[in-house]
Design an enzyme around this catalytic site. Structure first.
Site, short mmCIF file in Angstrom:
data_model
loop_
_atom_site.label_atom_id
_atom_site.label_comp_id
_atom_site.label_asym_id
_atom_site.label_seq_id
_atom_site.Cartn_x
_atom_site.Cartn_y
_atom_site.Cartn_z
CG HIS A 117 -2.03 -1.08 1.43
ND1 HIS A 117 -2.23 -1.81 2.51
CD2 HIS A 117 -3.04 -1.20 0.45
CE1 HIS A 117 -3.14 -2.67 2.10
NE2 HIS A 117 -3.63 -2.45 0.99
CE LYS A 153 -12.03 -7.23 2.94
NZ LYS A 153 -10.63 -6.79 2.17
NE ARG A 198 -3.46 -7.25 -4.36
CZ ARG A 198 -4.22 -8.01 -3.60
NH1 ARG A 198 -3.54 -8.41 -2.39
NH2 ARG A 198 -5.34 -8.03 -4.00
CB SER A 229 -4.35 -6.83 4.89
OG SER A 229 -3.90 -5.71 4.23
N1 COA Z 1 -0.40 -4.26 -1.20
C1 COA Z 1 -0.61 -5.10 -0.62
N2 COA Z 1 -1.93 -5.64 -0.44
C2 COA Z 1 -2.97 -4.91 -1.24
C3 COA Z 1 -2.58 -3.91 -2.06
C4 COA Z 1 -1.16 -3.59 -2.25
N3 COA Z 1 -0.87 -2.66 -3.02
N4 COA Z 1 -3.48 -3.68 -2.81
C5 COA Z 1 -4.73 -4.22 -2.48
N5 COA Z 1 -4.17 -5.43 -1.44
C6 COA Z 1 -4.84 -6.27 -0.63
C7 COA Z 1 -5.36 -5.61 0.91
O1 COA Z 1 -4.31 -6.15 1.91
C8 COA Z 1 -6.63 -6.64 0.75
O2 COA Z 1 -6.33 -7.86 1.54
P1 COA Z 1 -7.46 -8.63 2.39
O3 COA Z 1 -8.53 -8.97 1.49
O4 COA Z 1 -6.72 -9.81 2.61
O5 COA Z 1 -7.70 -7.65 3.45
C9 COA Z 1 -6.98 -6.82 -0.47
O6 COA Z 1 -6.02 -6.80 -1.31
C10 COA Z 1 -8.15 -5.92 -0.91
O7 COA Z 1 -7.90 -4.57 -0.53
P2 COA Z 1 -8.45 -3.26 -0.54
O8 COA Z 1 -7.86 -2.15 -1.54
O9 COA Z 1 -8.48 -2.84 0.73
O10 COA Z 1 -9.71 -3.28 -0.95
P3 COA Z 1 -11.13 -3.88 -0.42
O11 COA Z 1 -11.81 -4.91 -1.30
O12 COA Z 1 -11.12 -4.12 1.09
O13 COA Z 1 -11.77 -2.36 -0.28
C11 COA Z 1 -13.13 -0.64 -1.12
C12 COA Z 1 -12.33 -2.00 -1.23
C13 COA Z 1 -12.96 -0.30 0.47
C14 COA Z 1 -12.57 0.56 -1.91
C15 COA Z 1 -14.83 -0.91 -1.47
O14 COA Z 1 -14.96 -2.04 -0.70
C16 COA Z 1 -15.54 0.44 -1.41
O15 COA Z 1 -15.23 1.06 -2.16
N6 COA Z 1 -16.31 0.36 -0.43
C17 COA Z 1 -17.29 1.44 0.05
C18 COA Z 1 -18.65 1.10 -0.09
C19 COA Z 1 -18.93 1.31 -1.82
O16 COA Z 1 -18.54 2.40 -2.11
N7 COA Z 1 -19.15 0.25 -2.35
C20 COA Z 1 -19.42 0.07 -3.81
C21 COA Z 1 -18.22 0.04 -4.50
S1 COA Z 1 -18.53 -0.11 -6.36
#
Ligand code: COA
Length: 166
Positions: free
Chosen positions: A24, A48, A97, A135
């Site tokens: 990140h 989550k 990624r 994560s």
């Molecule tokens: N390095 C390391 N890990 C990474 C990474 C990077 N560069 N990029 C992503 N990851 C990993 C994260 O660690 C996470 O791992 P985990 O699933 O084991 O916890 C996974 O990839 C997903 O990461 P993240 O970027 O946090 O995405 P998310 O799917 O958890 O969150 C949101 C996405 C919060 C942006 C999305 O759910 C959202 O927009 N929510 C708000 C509500 C909304 O608007 N909903 C409609 C969306 S269209």
């Protein structure tokens, strides 16, 4: 930068960040080369079942990015696209990624564009050495006593050690 619309200078990097990893941080550094202001926002998504509270995640990100200029850390519970618009960020940053991230990210980007047509998603690729990080993997390794030093900021290593020693 002279001549640029001030709104273009602000980008939003949303995520769960439970916890933030060096992958990140790598994305944040790349985004900072393009945008003057980067708002890193912790999504309040209880579905989550995060290990760290929103406030803890914010504090951890602040500490991990202490030496980087132009980064603001916040949280949000509304739709990401709406939050972006409300803070005058015309760009949402997402990290890709591997090809496996693409399908979900593509779907989210299109849905976000439907919700707020003026907000664009920009994808950045982290350094390959972080392409297999997540994560959840970090938490699993830390919980079982493995070494995560080369994957996370020092503060994350500390916080995970504290959490799992309880
Ligand atoms: N390095 C390391 N890990 C990474 C990474 C990077 N560069 N990029 C992503 N990851 C990993 C994260 O660690 C996470 O791992 P985990 O699933 O084991 O916890 C996974 O990839 C997903 O990461 P993240 O970027 O946090 O995405 P998310 O799917 O958890 O969150 C949101 C996405 C919060 C942006 C999305 O759910 C959202 O927009 N929510 C708000 C509500 C909304 O608007 N909903 C409609 C969306 S269209």
């Amino acid at each position: 930068m002279k001549g640029r619309h001030p709104m273009i200078d602000t980008a939003l990097y949303p995520g769960t960040f439970d916890p933030i990893t060096l992958g990140h941080v790598d994305i944040m550094k790349r985004a900072k080369r393009i945008f003057s202001n980067l708002i890193v926002a912790v999504a309040d998504n209880p579905e989550k079942h995060p290990l760290f509270s929103v406030q803890e995640r914010i504090e951890i990100i602040k500490e991990a990015t202490r030496e980087m200029d132009g980064i603001t850390v916040s949280s949000f519970s509304e739709l990401t696209a709406r939050y972006a618009k409300s803070i005058n960020a015309l760009v949402i940053i997402r990290g890709l990624r591997a090809v496996s991230d693409f399908e979900f990210e593509f779907q989210m980007a299109l849905m976000n564009r439907k919700i707020e047509p003026t907000v664009e998603t920009v994808f950045l690729m982290p350094n390959e050495k972080y392409s297999y990080l997540s994560s959840s993997l970090i938490k699993d390794i830390a919980r079982r006593g493995g070494d995560i030093s080369c994957f996370v900021p020092d503060i994350v290593k500390e916080k995970l050690a504290q959490r799992y020693s309880k």
